[in-house]
Each structure stands twice: as C-alpha cells, then as structure tokens.
Enzyme design. Structure first.
Site, PDB file in Angstrom:
ATOM      1  N   ARG A 155      20.010  58.911  44.496  1.00 31.59           N
ATOM      2  CA  ARG A 155      21.140  59.230  43.983  1.00 31.59           C
ATOM      3  C   ARG A 155      22.295  59.861  44.882  1.00 31.59           C
ATOM      4  NH1 ARG A 155      22.107  59.808  38.426  1.00 31.59           N
ATOM      5  NH2 ARG A 155      22.751  61.980  38.615  1.00 31.59           N
ATOM      6  N   GLY A 197      31.142  62.595  39.509  1.00 26.43           N
ATOM      7  CA  GLY A 197      32.456  62.909  38.449  1.00 26.43           C
ATOM      8  C   GLY A 197      33.056  64.349  38.700  1.00 26.43           C
ATOM      9  N   LYS A 198      32.376  65.276  38.534  1.00 26.18           N
ATOM     10  CA  LYS A 198      32.691  66.661  38.762  1.00 26.18           C
ATOM     11  C   LYS A 198      32.922  67.100  39.965  1.00 26.18           C
ATOM     12  CE  LYS A 198      30.251  68.215  34.210  1.00 26.18           C
ATOM     13  NZ  LYS A 198      29.830  66.631  34.093  1.00 26.18           N
ATOM     14  N   GLU A 210      22.678  67.047  45.598  1.00 30.09           N
ATOM     15  CA  GLU A 210      22.081  66.067  44.812  1.00 30.09           C
ATOM     16  C   GLU A 210      20.417  66.293  45.243  1.00 30.09           C
ATOM     17  OE1 GLU A 210      20.311  64.175  41.986  1.00 30.09           O
ATOM     18  OE2 GLU A 210      22.204  64.608  41.903  1.00 30.09           O
ATOM     19  N   CYS A 216      25.164  67.681  28.864  1.00 26.42           N
ATOM     20  CA  CYS A 216      25.702  66.462  27.901  1.00 26.42           C
ATOM     21  C   CYS A 216      24.943  66.514  26.481  1.00 26.42           C
ATOM     22  CB  CYS A 216      25.961  65.150  28.690  1.00 26.42           C
ATOM     23  SG  CYS A 216      24.282  64.669  29.274  1.00 26.42           S
TER      24      CYS A 216
END
Length: 448
Positions: A134, A110-111, A129, A227
C-alpha cells in the site's frame, strides 16, 4: 445483509435511533471529492453540492468513471469520503500550518493529501504506511497532489516512537478498524465483521497508540479517527489514551446544521444524519508533564552519495518557479528536491527511516544530461514555460495515460510537457521519428 450481532450492538448503543442508521446503511453511498488548488473550476457533468465542513469538498449527484478523466490522473482532485474531510476542522482549530505532522496509517492518501494542502509551504508532513503493497499507492497519490512538502515512509509505529522522540507537533492516526462505517459501500467489511474482530481491532489500536506515543511532543496534538461506530474502538480507546498515556480531550467547534453527533468523547458521523459514511474523530492534547527531548540531528553520511554538479543543478533550478525554496540532493543517477527549511531534518530522517520518497523526484541522469522525472510534472511549483507545452485532446490524453505511442506532428526535438485542459499530465520526448511516452508504467491505465 447486516450482521445480526452488529444490529444488536447498534440498538444497544443508539436506542430507537438505531433503526434509522440501519436503514441508511442499506441505501446507496454518496460520492464526494476534494478539489486540489491545481484546478479552479469543477468540470463534472452532474449536479454538485458543497461539503459544509471543508471548503474544497464537493458532493457529486452521480459517480463518474474517474478513470476516464485525465484531470483525475493529474491529481486535480481526490475522491474522498466526505465525513473524513472533517479532519480539516481539527487541523484548523488546533494545528499550526508550520507544524511537523505524522500521518501514521496513511494509505491510500486521502488524509495525507488533505494535511499536505493545509500545511502548504510552511509545515512538513511525514506520511507513513506499514503495509508494503500500500505504501507505493500512497506515494503515487502524494506525488500527484504536487505539494512537495511530504516524506513518504514505510515504518512501524514502534520505529517512529523509538527514533523520532518528541519530534512531531501533531500525530494523525486513522486507525485500522472493523469498518462498520463502510458497510454500505464495502460488502467485504460486512462479511468480515464480528464481535471478536472488534475486540482485536481495539487491542491493535491501543498497541499502535502506545508504540508511537513517544514521537509526539509534550503538549502536542493527537487526532484519532476510525471509520467505525462502536464505543470499543472509539470512546473507550480515547479514554484509555487519556488515562494511561496522559492526554486531555479537546472540544471541536462545529455547526449544528452539519448533523455531527457529539458523544462523551469525540464526534460521530452517522449516515442517517450526514451526507457521508460512518466516521469517528477525537482530538487530544498530550499532557505537558515532561521535558521535550528533541531528535538529535547528526550530519548525514551516505556512501553512495555522488557530488553535487553545479551545471546540472542550475539547469534543474530553472524548472522551478521558486528554486530558492528547494534543497537538491543527488543519489546515484537521481536528483531529489525537498523543502530547504527542513533540509537537515529530512537528511537525518532519511538515515533513520525507510523513506519511499522525500519531497519529489526532480531529475534523472541520462547520458550526459539530466532528464526531468515524472513527479516534477505533477509539482505545483513546476515552471511550465521551462519545456515546450503540448496540449492533448481527451483521446490523446487517455492514450498517453495508457502509455501508448503518440503521433503528434511538428513538435520541437527533445523533452515535451504534455497537458490536458492546461494541467500537466507528464513528459514525452521527441526523438525525431517517434515520441517516446515517459508516463510511469506502474501508473498507467490498465482497463477502461
């Protein structure tokens, strides 16, 4: 059920306001998307509102079944939590679009897709990553976004710190955290939370920051986010970076109507104040107190590299709108294209890092010719007129995305570019008696 110790910690941190947060965490999460420039208009059959801190962010009043939308698979938008789009404000206020940026903990993407869009054709993004499973999801989402200005890597923070000293103008570290901000949309985050997990996460975050710190130029920008709500993983870590590693905490401009909560160090998004999930972000500038030691770029030597082939290269350049913007490298059967202005740097980094993808896959040697790779169909710089275009219905598009056989009469022989609503979905090859579906098997829709 929220963990009792979490409730106590929020009451201690927020006082009377904690009850509003706790009630908000028991409500339904918000659905939001960020639009890609591939798409001019929204096509959702529901009410839509704008995300105030990102020009391409939108709230959806209902959550569609995104799997059933071919435009989702074509990378026309990214389903992204609205609060995290606040990253755009940090980039606009402190990062030049011509920068070299590292998104260190990037999956699922997303970022990284947001940063890629911000940098456009001027800058370069390394999207990393560390978790092997992932990194391929990250690469898929980067390819679907279609900018071609990104190198996807699978390396540790320490490898970046050791091998890329003072390379980056900006580090974006969305650190692995205890996930308090995801409590209303992720039951597992609730069940795994504990004060001990918070402590371990904070320690891990400091380790990540320490390991990668040398990769940031003196005077460069660190954008640190989580988050989660607690001070241990947020303000205390920012204070540690400033005091131990050497950085200055930078302010961000924002509109009071957005509902952002400014703390002593950074900015919080609380679900009872904003239309989004829990999020924290802080911008720091690395102190400019040491000479820059740039990466020494050495000529790349690669034993498996095969010679350039002028005829094939000329043909593949015809597949691009701006062929002069791309360097092309052949390795084994494959041709890869990446920004020509960063050719030497990318060639060098591919010898220093574990690169999953550099730029985008352009062509693959098949028989005596070159066939386009799927990532080319996702590229915004694709010259669609280079291939016969076949417009698919919704039913045909979903069948293609399931890698099923298609029966479409009266097509020319050879490679076809399949589109939906004018947006490319991928390639298929008409061999006369059948249309070979070339959609990547690992990307296919498995369940409807």
């Amino acid at each position: 059920m929220l963990p009792v110790e979490f409730i106590d910690s929020m009451r201690q941190q927020l006082g009377n306001e904690a009850e509003l947060l706790l009630r908000a965490l028991e409500t339904e999460p918000v659905t939001s998307i960020r639009l890609n420039s591939k798409l001019d208009v929204l096509t959702f059959d529901c009410d839509v509102d704008e995300v105030p801190w990102h020009v391409d962010g939108y709230y959806l009043s209902e959550r569609p079944v995104f799997t059933l939308d071919p435009l989702f698979h074509a990378g026309c938008y990214y389903v992204q939590e609205a609060s995290s789009m606040f990253l755009q404000q940090a980039l606009e206020q402190y990062v030049d679009p011509s920068s070299i940026v590292l998104d260190l903990c990037a999956a699922p993407g997303g970022k990284s897709t947001l940063i890629s869009e911000y940098l456009g054709s001027e800058g370069l993004l390394l999207s990393n990553e560390v978790v092997r499973q992932r990194v391929f999801v990250l690469s898929e989402n980067i390819q679907k976004w279609g900018n071609g200005n990104t190198v996807v890597t699978h390396n540790t923070p320490a490898e970046y710190g050791e091998r890329c000293r003072h390379l980056f103008d900006c580090l974006v570290i969305d650190a692995p955290c205890s996930g308090e901000g995801m409590f209303r949309k992720d039951e597992q985050a609730r069940s795994e939370w504990s004060p001990r997990a918070v402590k371990l996460c904070a320690e891990r975050q400091r380790s990540i920051l320490m390991d990668v710190w040398d990769a940031l130029k003196p005077g460069g920008i660190l954008i640190y986010s989580t988050c989660t709500f607690n001070e241990e993983e947020n303000e205390k870590n920012v204070e540690w970076v400033a005091d131990t590693l050497g950085a200055e905490i930078m302010p961000l401009d924002y509109e009071p109507s957005w509902g952002v909560t400014e703390s002593t160090m950074g900015y919080h998004f609380y679900p009872h104040k904003v239309r989004g999930e829990g999020f924290y972000l802080c911008v720091l500038r690395k102190l400019d107190n040491e000479p820059v030691q740039t990466v020494k770029i050495k000529p790349k030597t690669e034993s498996r590299r095969i010679p350039d082939r002028p005829a094939q290269t000329e043909m593949m350049r015809g597949w691009l709108q701006h062929p002069e913007a791309w360097a092309i490298r052949y390795t084994d059967r494959f041709a890869t294209a990446y920004p020509v202005q960063y050719k030497e740097l990318i060639d060098f980094l591919s010898t220093q890092l574990t690169c999953i993808s550099t730029g985008f896959g352009l062509g693959e040697e098949r028989g005596k010719g070159m066939a386009p790779q799927h990532s080319l169909s996702m590229l915004k710089d694709l010259r669609k007129e280079a291939f016969p275009n076949v417009a698919l219905t919704l039913e045909q598009a979903l069948a293609y995305l399931r890698t099923e056989a298609l029966m479409i009469p009266d097509l020319p022989m050879g490679m076809q570019l399949l589109t939906y609503e004018g947006v490319p979905l991928g390639f298929a090859k008409n061999v006369g008696n059948r249309l070979n579906n070339l959609y990547p098997n690992e990307w296919r829709i498995r369940k409807l």
